[in-house]
Design a protein around this motif. Sequence first.
Motif, PDB file in Angstrom:
ATOM      1  N   GLY A 200     -19.436  39.646 -17.495  1.00 11.56           N
ATOM      2  CA  GLY A 200     -19.674  40.482 -18.645  1.00 11.56           C
ATOM      3  C   GLY A 200     -20.368  41.596 -18.213  1.00 11.56           C
ATOM      4  N   ASP A 201     -20.427  42.476 -19.227  1.00 10.74           N
ATOM      5  CA  ASP A 201     -20.822  43.833 -19.191  1.00 10.74           C
ATOM      6  C   ASP A 201     -20.355  44.889 -18.266  1.00 10.74           C
ATOM      7  N   GLU A 202     -18.813  44.535 -17.765  1.00 13.71           N
ATOM      8  CA  GLU A 202     -18.409  45.433 -16.786  1.00 13.71           C
ATOM      9  C   GLU A 202     -18.241  46.813 -17.239  1.00 13.71           C
ATOM     10  N   GLY A 203     -18.198  47.266 -18.597  1.00 12.15           N
ATOM     11  CA  GLY A 203     -17.791  48.291 -19.017  1.00 12.15           C
ATOM     12  C   GLY A 203     -16.283  48.168 -19.885  1.00 12.15           C
ATOM     13  N   LYS A 204     -16.187  47.063 -20.176  1.00 16.71           N
ATOM     14  CA  LYS A 204     -14.783  46.812 -21.024  1.00 16.71           C
ATOM     15  C   LYS A 204     -14.575  47.687 -22.223  1.00 16.71           C
ATOM     16  N   GLY A 205     -15.803  47.739 -22.875  1.00 17.63           N
ATOM     17  CA  GLY A 205     -15.742  48.620 -24.219  1.00 17.63           C
ATOM     18  C   GLY A 205     -15.167  50.140 -23.885  1.00 17.63           C
ATOM     19  N   LYS A 206     -15.813  50.821 -22.758  1.00 23.00           N
ATOM     20  CA  LYS A 206     -15.461  52.144 -22.438  1.00 23.00           C
ATOM     21  C   LYS A 206     -14.065  52.110 -22.079  1.00 23.00           C
TER      22      LYS A 206
ATOM     23  N   ALA B 169     -20.947  39.235 -27.726  1.00 20.54           N
ATOM     24  CA  ALA B 169     -20.226  40.461 -26.892  1.00 20.54           C
ATOM     25  C   ALA B 169     -21.113  41.654 -27.427  1.00 20.54           C
ATOM     26  N   GLY B 170     -21.201  42.527 -26.555  1.00 22.86           N
ATOM     27  CA  GLY B 170     -21.863  43.876 -26.719  1.00 22.86           C
ATOM     28  C   GLY B 170     -20.866  45.098 -25.963  1.00 22.86           C
ATOM     29  N   HIS B 171     -20.041  45.677 -26.656  1.00 19.98           N
ATOM     30  CA  HIS B 171     -19.241  46.556 -25.986  1.00 19.98           C
ATOM     31  C   HIS B 171     -19.805  47.806 -26.476  1.00 19.98           C
ATOM     32  N   THR B 172     -20.046  48.666 -25.260  1.00 17.59           N
ATOM     33  CA  THR B 172     -20.632  49.935 -25.685  1.00 17.59           C
ATOM     34  C   THR B 172     -19.678  50.938 -25.712  1.00 17.59           C
ATOM     35  N   LEU B 173     -19.483  52.012 -26.369  1.00 17.72           N
ATOM     36  CA  LEU B 173     -18.615  53.017 -26.557  1.00 17.72           C
ATOM     37  C   LEU B 173     -19.245  54.474 -26.572  1.00 17.72           C
TER      38      LEU B 173
ATOM     39  N   PRO C  59     -33.222  42.340 -19.764  1.00 19.68           N
ATOM     40  CA  PRO C  59     -32.989  43.035 -18.610  1.00 19.68           C
ATOM     41  C   PRO C  59     -31.922  42.033 -17.939  1.00 19.68           C
ATOM     42  N   ARG C  60     -30.796  42.813 -17.269  1.00 18.87           N
ATOM     43  CA  ARG C  60     -29.665  42.155 -16.649  1.00 18.87           C
ATOM     44  C   ARG C  60     -30.320  41.978 -15.166  1.00 18.87           C
ATOM     45  N   ARG C  61     -29.938  40.859 -14.903  1.00 15.36           N
ATOM     46  CA  ARG C  61     -30.134  40.797 -13.344  1.00 15.36           C
ATOM     47  C   ARG C  61     -29.138  41.493 -12.656  1.00 15.36           C
TER      48      ARG C  61
ATOM     49  N   THR D 241     -15.791  50.521 -12.561  1.00 18.09           N
ATOM     50  CA  THR D 241     -16.783  51.271 -13.487  1.00 18.09           C
ATOM     51  C   THR D 241     -18.150  51.351 -12.832  1.00 18.09           C
ATOM     52  N   LYS D 242     -19.053  52.158 -13.019  1.00 18.34           N
ATOM     53  CA  LYS D 242     -20.321  52.627 -12.799  1.00 18.34           C
ATOM     54  C   LYS D 242     -20.360  52.812 -11.295  1.00 18.34           C
ATOM     55  N   LEU D 243     -19.314  53.295 -10.612  1.00 19.13           N
ATOM     56  CA  LEU D 243     -19.459  53.635  -9.231  1.00 19.13           C
ATOM     57  C   LEU D 243     -20.559  54.859  -9.148  1.00 19.13           C
ATOM     58  N   ASP D 244     -20.792  55.702 -10.080  1.00 17.03           N
ATOM     59  CA  ASP D 244     -21.773  56.716  -9.953  1.00 17.03           C
ATOM     60  C   ASP D 244     -23.265  55.993  -9.775  1.00 17.03           C
ATOM     61  N   CYS D 245     -23.112  54.796 -10.169  1.00 15.41           N
ATOM     62  CA  CYS D 245     -24.647  54.437 -10.132  1.00 15.41           C
ATOM     63  C   CYS D 245     -25.145  53.937  -8.614  1.00 15.41           C
TER      64      CYS D 245
ATOM     65  N   VAL E  15     -10.933  54.642 -12.342  1.00 16.78           N
ATOM     66  CA  VAL E  15     -12.318  54.421 -11.591  1.00 16.78           C
ATOM     67  C   VAL E  15     -13.130  55.341 -12.553  1.00 16.78           C
ATOM     68  N   SER E  16     -14.236  54.845 -13.076  1.00 14.94           N
ATOM     69  CA  SER E  16     -15.263  55.171 -13.957  1.00 14.94           C
ATOM     70  C   SER E  16     -16.678  55.824 -13.408  1.00 14.94           C
ATOM     71  N   LEU E  17     -16.650  57.126 -13.887  1.00 22.06           N
ATOM     72  CA  LEU E  17     -18.145  57.562 -13.199  1.00 22.06           C
ATOM     73  C   LEU E  17     -19.002  58.152 -14.127  1.00 22.06           C
ATOM     74  N   GLY E  18     -18.773  57.477 -15.275  1.00 21.20           N
ATOM     75  CA  GLY E  18     -19.781  57.786 -16.597  1.00 21.20           C
ATOM     76  C   GLY E  18     -19.500  57.080 -17.763  1.00 21.20           C
ATOM     77  N   ALA E  19     -20.443  57.018 -18.686  1.00 20.66           N
ATOM     78  CA  ALA E  19     -20.413  56.253 -19.935  1.00 20.66           C
ATOM     79  C   ALA E  19     -19.237  56.952 -20.632  1.00 20.66           C
ATOM     80  N   ASP E  20     -19.322  58.242 -20.513  1.00 12.33           N
ATOM     81  CA  ASP E  20     -18.382  59.046 -21.501  1.00 12.33           C
ATOM     82  C   ASP E  20     -16.852  58.964 -21.088  1.00 12.33           C
TER      83      ASP E  20
HETATM   84  P1  GDP Z   1     -18.998  45.609 -21.856  1.00  7.89           P
HETATM   85  O1  GDP Z   1     -19.624  44.418 -22.589  1.00  7.89           O
HETATM   86  O2  GDP Z   1     -18.227  45.189 -20.755  1.00  7.89           O
HETATM   87  O3  GDP Z   1     -18.179  46.793 -22.644  1.00  7.89           O
HETATM   88  O4  GDP Z   1     -20.169  46.628 -21.106  1.00  7.89           O
HETATM   89  P2  GDP Z   1     -21.551  47.052 -21.928  1.00  7.89           P
HETATM   90  O5  GDP Z   1     -21.334  47.920 -22.957  1.00  7.89           O
HETATM   91  O6  GDP Z   1     -22.333  45.845 -22.306  1.00  7.89           O
HETATM   92  O7  GDP Z   1     -22.507  47.641 -20.573  1.00  7.89           O
HETATM   93  C1  GDP Z   1     -21.682  48.745 -19.769  1.00  7.89           C
HETATM   94  C2  GDP Z   1     -22.663  49.841 -19.845  1.00  7.89           C
HETATM   95  O8  GDP Z   1     -22.427  50.831 -18.989  1.00  7.89           O
HETATM   96  C3  GDP Z   1     -22.804  50.539 -21.382  1.00  7.89           C
HETATM   97  O9  GDP Z   1     -23.938  51.152 -21.511  1.00  7.89           O
HETATM   98  C4  GDP Z   1     -21.862  51.545 -20.929  1.00  7.89           C
HETATM   99  O10 GDP Z   1     -21.925  52.951 -21.845  1.00  7.89           O
HETATM  100  C5  GDP Z   1     -22.114  52.103 -19.389  1.00  7.89           C
HETATM  101  N1  GDP Z   1     -20.868  52.640 -18.654  1.00  7.89           N
HETATM  102  C6  GDP Z   1     -19.674  52.166 -18.649  1.00  7.89           C
HETATM  103  N2  GDP Z   1     -18.895  52.714 -17.696  1.00  7.89           N
HETATM  104  C7  GDP Z   1     -19.840  53.468 -17.129  1.00  7.89           C
HETATM  105  C8  GDP Z   1     -19.812  54.276 -15.710  1.00  7.89           C
HETATM  106  O11 GDP Z   1     -18.546  54.203 -15.073  1.00  7.89           O
HETATM  107  N3  GDP Z   1     -21.070  54.863 -15.469  1.00  7.89           N
HETATM  108  C9  GDP Z   1     -22.166  54.522 -16.129  1.00  7.89           C
HETATM  109  N4  GDP Z   1     -23.270  55.245 -15.495  1.00  7.89           N
HETATM  110  N5  GDP Z   1     -21.971  54.037 -17.297  1.00  7.89           N
HETATM  111  C10 GDP Z   1     -21.310  53.332 -17.622  1.00  7.89           C
END
Ligand code: GDP
Length: 402
Positions: free
Chosen positions: A12-18, A39-43, A294-296, A320-324, A386-391
């Motif tokens: 979970g929390d892979e960035g599905k919402g984005k 679920a918690g999907h962040t947009l 806090p996520r492990r 996702t989150k390759l920028d991290c 490939v996602s490099l940020g939340a936007d």
């Molecule tokens: P979901 O449950 O799979 O939708 O993911 P969450 O929303 O729980 O967690 C993903 C977090 O990473 C959210 O805070 C997003 O805004 C953020 N996020 C998504 N894609 C990226 C990315 O490519 N880079 C960064 N830095 N943050 C991202």
Amino acid sequence: MPSTIVLGAQWGDEGKGKIVNLLASKMDFVVRFQGGANAGHTLVIDGRKIVLHQIPSGIFNHHCQNIITGGCVVDPESLVDEVDSVVKYGEKVDHSRLKISSGAHVVTRMHKWIDAREGGAVGTTGRGIGPCYVSKARRIGIRLENFIDGSYKDLFNSMFDECVNLYGLEKEKRDEFFVPLQVSLEKIKPLIVDTRYIIHRAISENRNVLLEGAQGAMLDLDNGTYPFVTSSSTTIGGAITGSGVYIDFTKRVGVIKAYCTRVGNGPFPTELNDENGERLRKVGSEFGATTGRPRRCGWLDLKLMKDSCMFNGFNSLALTKLDCLSGFEKIKVAVEHDLNGKPIYREFDGWKEDISKVQSPNDLPTNCRRYISFIEEYLGVPFSIVSLGADRDRTLILELEL
Ligand code: GDP
Ligand code: IMO
Ligand code: MG
């Protein structure tokens, strides 16, 4: 037109919402088929962040209809709050934008009360998900259709009496549990319909339909790290039973975070309990979108991702989150587990550059491209995103034939 499914490949929390919000710009329908408010999907919409729990992530795309199917468990009280929060963002949420299946089961305060007592060992989200699916499997659950036909009150009372008699719930709580439920059910009543026929018609008419998974493959009730799993089918089979419609998905997109995280208890072979784990948590803001826990954090585990690909038949991946990962001197990836279940790593040289504003894959640092290519080759599935940020605009589209 193709139908698409987007599923989490990890815990979970892979960035599905984005990713779903991004793809929804081309969709007529976005459909949630399992899970609930766990679920918690962040947009991120115009720089503002919103977390969706039950409403599908297509809701901010105006042409898009959003459906919560019978495979989901619906918490009417929290759904009403969520609708209000989306409306505050200026979005219209009525029957034309959001429909909920009459077959969906209702999460009551009893379910959350049981979850609070029993969910500790697994480390659940406390949203009553497991107990509600238990009621469903025991055939004593309340479906939204029971609100429409008026039989829900008797079902509620039997469930409440059982909680009093077996678990010692205080009898005085009946009204406190029932009244807010009734009020919220009344509010969502106009949205309730048999969604199976709507989805079926959409598929027959070749409309663009996207099914949005919640949680991830490793939390799947059958195929995940049982018993440290959620209580629904988070993999592709769940989409067919949950929606009640056979769908021949053309695009099967697995969302993979560039490293792994897990909330709650259970095995996590590549977990990092050191400064690298701390750093991932900090740069990735890895705190639960639903509970704030806090996520492990740990390295990417390709051995497990290979299993996710097998369960789901992914033919496209979103990384996702390759920028991290920028600034790590070395980056590890598990390619196998030894006989004791310990990960066997392959080590990569990292990159120093901030990649969050990169516009083209060719502008990514060489070591970063090596990392991506290795994952693709190992899994035998290409990355389309490939996602490099939340936007939304922090995204590289590599191949996307939607
Ligand atoms: P979901 O449950 O799979 O939708 O993911 P969450 O929303 O729980 O967690 C993903 C977090 O990473 C959210 O805070 C997003 O805004 C953020 N996020 C998504 N894609 C990226 C990315 O490519 N880079 C960064 N830095 N943050 C991202
Ligand atoms: P999204 O859709 C991460 C985890 C919980 C717990 C286990 C069981 O945002 O990716 P539950 O409340 O479902 O009975 O808890 O599953 N869990 C999630 N972890 N993301 C989620 O959803 C999750 N939903 C449940 O932490 O370990
Ligand atoms: Mg989440």
